[in-house]
Design an enzyme around this catalytic site. Sequence first.
Site, PDB file in Angstrom:
ATOM      1  N   TYR A  65       2.825   5.005  -2.869  1.00  0.00           N
ATOM      2  CA  TYR A  65       2.894   6.446  -2.628  1.00  0.00           C
ATOM      3  C   TYR A  65       4.337   6.919  -2.480  1.00  0.00           C
ATOM      4  O   TYR A  65       4.665   8.043  -2.883  1.00  0.00           O
ATOM      5  CB  TYR A  65       2.075   6.801  -1.388  1.00  0.00           C
ATOM      6  CG  TYR A  65       0.597   6.573  -1.580  1.00  0.00           C
ATOM      7  CD1 TYR A  65      -0.164   7.440  -2.362  1.00  0.00           C
ATOM      8  CD2 TYR A  65      -0.038   5.481  -1.008  1.00  0.00           C
ATOM      9  CE1 TYR A  65      -1.520   7.230  -2.558  1.00  0.00           C
ATOM     10  CE2 TYR A  65      -1.398   5.262  -1.192  1.00  0.00           C
ATOM     11  CZ  TYR A  65      -2.132   6.138  -1.974  1.00  0.00           C
ATOM     12  OH  TYR A  65      -3.475   5.924  -2.175  1.00  0.00           O
ATOM     13  N   TYR A 125       0.824  -1.209   0.000  1.00  0.00           N
ATOM     14  CA  TYR A 125       0.000   0.000   0.000  1.00  0.00           C
ATOM     15  C   TYR A 125       0.857   1.257   0.000  1.00  0.00           C
ATOM     16  O   TYR A 125       0.677   2.163  -0.816  1.00  0.00           O
ATOM     17  CB  TYR A 125      -0.918  -0.005   1.228  1.00  0.00           C
ATOM     18  CG  TYR A 125      -1.659   1.295   1.462  1.00  0.00           C
ATOM     19  CD1 TYR A 125      -2.851   1.570   0.804  1.00  0.00           C
ATOM     20  CD2 TYR A 125      -1.163   2.259   2.349  1.00  0.00           C
ATOM     21  CE1 TYR A 125      -3.534   2.758   1.025  1.00  0.00           C
ATOM     22  CE2 TYR A 125      -1.840   3.448   2.582  1.00  0.00           C
ATOM     23  CZ  TYR A 125      -3.023   3.691   1.915  1.00  0.00           C
ATOM     24  OH  TYR A 125      -3.687   4.878   2.126  1.00  0.00           O
TER      25      TYR A 125
END
Length: 342
Positions: free
Chosen positions: A123, A119
């Site tokens: 980013y 996850y």
Amino acid sequence: MACMFYTVTAPSKYHACSGKYNNASPRETQEYLVKQWSKVRAELSKAKIGVFGLRIVEPHADATPHWHMVLFMKPNDEVTVTNTLRRYALQHDGDEEGAAENRFDATPEDKSKGDAVSYIIKYISKNINGAHMGDMFDDETGLPIESENGIVMNVAAWASRWRIRQFQFIGGAPVGIWREFRRVPKESVEKLSEIAKEIFEAADNSRFAEFIELLGGALGEQSRPVELAKEENGANAYGEPKQRTIGIASRGFTYVTRVTQWLLKRSDSDSPWSTGNNCNTPANDWQIGHGEKVNPIHLIPPEHRKAVMRGATYQEDDEINQTVTHYWVRGGNLMQESMSYA
């Protein structure tokens, strides 16, 4: 441990594309989010709830910053942590249209879709160099995530322009202790206490999980067996005492890792270099003789120099060239940044 993914966005009045826009800069919006997070930390601390993880800041299409967070906590604390984050995320204008759907999101880890690393790595990569993301597109703009142009370069320029820290670890063991242990020469390990020797082995062999456990766990539930050893080191520009790290303290014993203290000074002076003794305003500082060097601080009007040397930013508008220039002191050097609004 429970793992949660959170996304926090500022109220619509901080968004340039909103009709409620209050003219806040991305920097001011980031300061607002930091303030709200400090309230969350204070409340969790009072409740003796610990969390650790990572926060990433990135811009919306209108340059407004928002946060992505991955946090670990005890399973029994998840509801309290989530409710506290939601309450402060919606503390201001929480009843405006779309606030409940768009300003806060909480998603538990689903290992069938990917773990916390998968996850957060998206980013991180997206905000550093776009590595291994050549076939992916940004959800908000629809633009490709490329390392040489587009999203990645735009985000890097945005973070640099507004001086926004993109990545911030939350909780966990202090990285300063990790660094000090890695400074210890192997031939000197025998001088350490027994627990310090174990911590050294973990740090020296890059076993960070073991290092965290030896320091009392990621949530800090046990007392830390070692601390940074520090000593007084003069005063800052405000006359407040400063400290410098000199080594490791463990159960009454101090091992010095920084024997040498370096000072930068002129070859013909015994005084160390600093903004204080290099940026003092001489009498008649507008009179520069032939061959003399101009002190950069003279670019700033005399009445503003002390404030700048103490951390303020001076802004100068050039209406002829249609530019805005910011001046500030960093590490003893006068920095400047100009932008054109033509």
